[in-house]
Design a protein around this motif. Structure first.
Motif, PDB file in Angstrom:
ATOM      1  N   MET A  35       0.845  -1.185   0.000  1.00  0.00           N
ATOM      2  CA  MET A  35       0.000   0.000   0.000  1.00  0.00           C
ATOM      3  C   MET A  35       0.889   1.247   0.000  1.00  0.00           C
ATOM      4  O   MET A  35       1.887   1.294   0.703  1.00  0.00           O
ATOM      5  N   ALA A  36       0.513   2.228  -0.768  1.00  0.00           N
ATOM      6  CA  ALA A  36       1.286   3.463  -0.876  1.00  0.00           C
ATOM      7  C   ALA A  36       0.998   4.364   0.313  1.00  0.00           C
ATOM      8  O   ALA A  36      -0.152   4.552   0.692  1.00  0.00           O
ATOM      9  N   ARG A  89      -7.309  18.343   6.014  1.00  0.00           N
ATOM     10  CA  ARG A  89      -6.691  17.041   6.294  1.00  0.00           C
ATOM     11  C   ARG A  89      -7.707  15.927   6.085  1.00  0.00           C
ATOM     12  O   ARG A  89      -7.400  14.895   5.486  1.00  0.00           O
ATOM     13  N   GLU A  90      -8.932  16.154   6.557  1.00  0.00           N
ATOM     14  CA  GLU A  90      -9.980  15.148   6.432  1.00  0.00           C
ATOM     15  C   GLU A  90     -10.394  14.942   4.972  1.00  0.00           C
ATOM     16  O   GLU A  90     -10.542  13.803   4.519  1.00  0.00           O
ATOM     17  N   ILE A  91     -10.587  16.012   4.236  1.00  0.00           N
ATOM     18  CA  ILE A  91     -10.988  15.901   2.826  1.00  0.00           C
ATOM     19  C   ILE A  91      -9.950  15.121   2.030  1.00  0.00           C
ATOM     20  O   ILE A  91     -10.273  14.174   1.313  1.00  0.00           O
ATOM     21  N   TYR A 124     -10.282  11.012   0.837  1.00  0.00           N
ATOM     22  CA  TYR A 124     -10.252  10.692  -0.589  1.00  0.00           C
ATOM     23  C   TYR A 124      -9.142   9.687  -0.896  1.00  0.00           C
ATOM     24  O   TYR A 124      -9.354   8.706  -1.619  1.00  0.00           O
ATOM     25  N   LEU A 125      -7.961   9.933  -0.361  1.00  0.00           N
ATOM     26  CA  LEU A 125      -6.836   9.040  -0.649  1.00  0.00           C
ATOM     27  C   LEU A 125      -7.057   7.647  -0.070  1.00  0.00           C
ATOM     28  O   LEU A 125      -6.773   6.638  -0.735  1.00  0.00           O
ATOM     29  N   ILE A 126      -7.581   7.557   1.137  1.00  0.00           N
ATOM     30  CA  ILE A 126      -7.867   6.259   1.752  1.00  0.00           C
ATOM     31  C   ILE A 126      -8.883   5.494   0.908  1.00  0.00           C
ATOM     32  O   ILE A 126      -8.713   4.297   0.654  1.00  0.00           O
ATOM     33  N   GLN A 127      -9.928   6.180   0.444  1.00  0.00           N
ATOM     34  CA  GLN A 127     -10.940   5.538  -0.397  1.00  0.00           C
ATOM     35  C   GLN A 127     -10.358   5.013  -1.703  1.00  0.00           C
ATOM     36  O   GLN A 127     -10.935   4.132  -2.334  1.00  0.00           O
ATOM     37  N   ASN A 128      -9.217   5.562  -2.091  1.00  0.00           N
ATOM     38  CA  ASN A 128      -8.591   5.150  -3.347  1.00  0.00           C
ATOM     39  C   ASN A 128      -7.325   4.319  -3.144  1.00  0.00           C
ATOM     40  O   ASN A 128      -6.469   4.257  -4.019  1.00  0.00           O
ATOM     41  N   GLU A 188      -2.494   4.471   2.005  1.00  0.00           N
ATOM     42  CA  GLU A 188      -2.366   4.535   3.459  1.00  0.00           C
ATOM     43  C   GLU A 188      -1.975   5.975   3.772  1.00  0.00           C
ATOM     44  O   GLU A 188      -1.075   6.522   3.134  1.00  0.00           O
ATOM     45  N   VAL A 189      -2.642   6.591   4.742  1.00  0.00           N
ATOM     46  CA  VAL A 189      -2.445   8.010   4.992  1.00  0.00           C
ATOM     47  C   VAL A 189      -2.107   8.270   6.451  1.00  0.00           C
ATOM     48  O   VAL A 189      -2.724   7.710   7.359  1.00  0.00           O
TER      49      VAL A 189
END
Length: 123
Positions: free
Chosen positions: A1-2, A14-16, A20-24, A27-28
């Motif tokens: 996972m990236a 930060r949340e937005i 979005y990145l987690i849904q795609n 790893e954030v």
């Protein structure tokens, strides 16, 4: 996972971005300013991409980028500024300190998904 580090003093941004990145499939990790961002990067050498605001308290995004490149010698992580700043002089300073790219807010996830995946070795 990236693994992506999102650095912004706005909890909403930060949340937005992180949602979005987690849904795609990313790893954030999140940080609230440049100091926090450097600390998180030092804790996790797996971070491949940093998405950061420029204007933040304690340490701004450009100073953070400069420290990551010069003081810590990290040339591998990609650093993208996500900011309201669209000033040519500030962008030039960004290039000088090793910023990889510049995105003017608002964040449009679909427009950056492919480049972010490429930066993280997912394409």
């Amino acid at each position: 996972m990236a693994h992506v580090l999102v650095v912004d003093d706005s909890s909403t941004m930060r949340e937005i971005v992180s949602s979005y990145l987690i849904q795609n499939g990313f790893e954030v990790t999140v940080a609230s300013d440049g100091r926090d961002g450097i600390a998180k990067l030092q804790q996790d050498p797996g971070i491949r991409l940093i998405v950061s605001d420029v204007n933040m308290p304690n340490m701004d995004g450009l100073t953070m980028a400069q420290k990551i490149r010069s003081e810590f010698g990290n040339k591998d992580v990609r650093i993208i500024m996500l900011t309201t700043e669209d000033n040519a002089a500030i962008r030039a300073r960004g290039r000088e300190v090793g910023v990889t790219g510049w995105i003017v807010k608002p964040f449009r996830g679909d427009a950056v998904l492919a480049p972010f995946r490429k930066f993280c070795g997912l394409s």
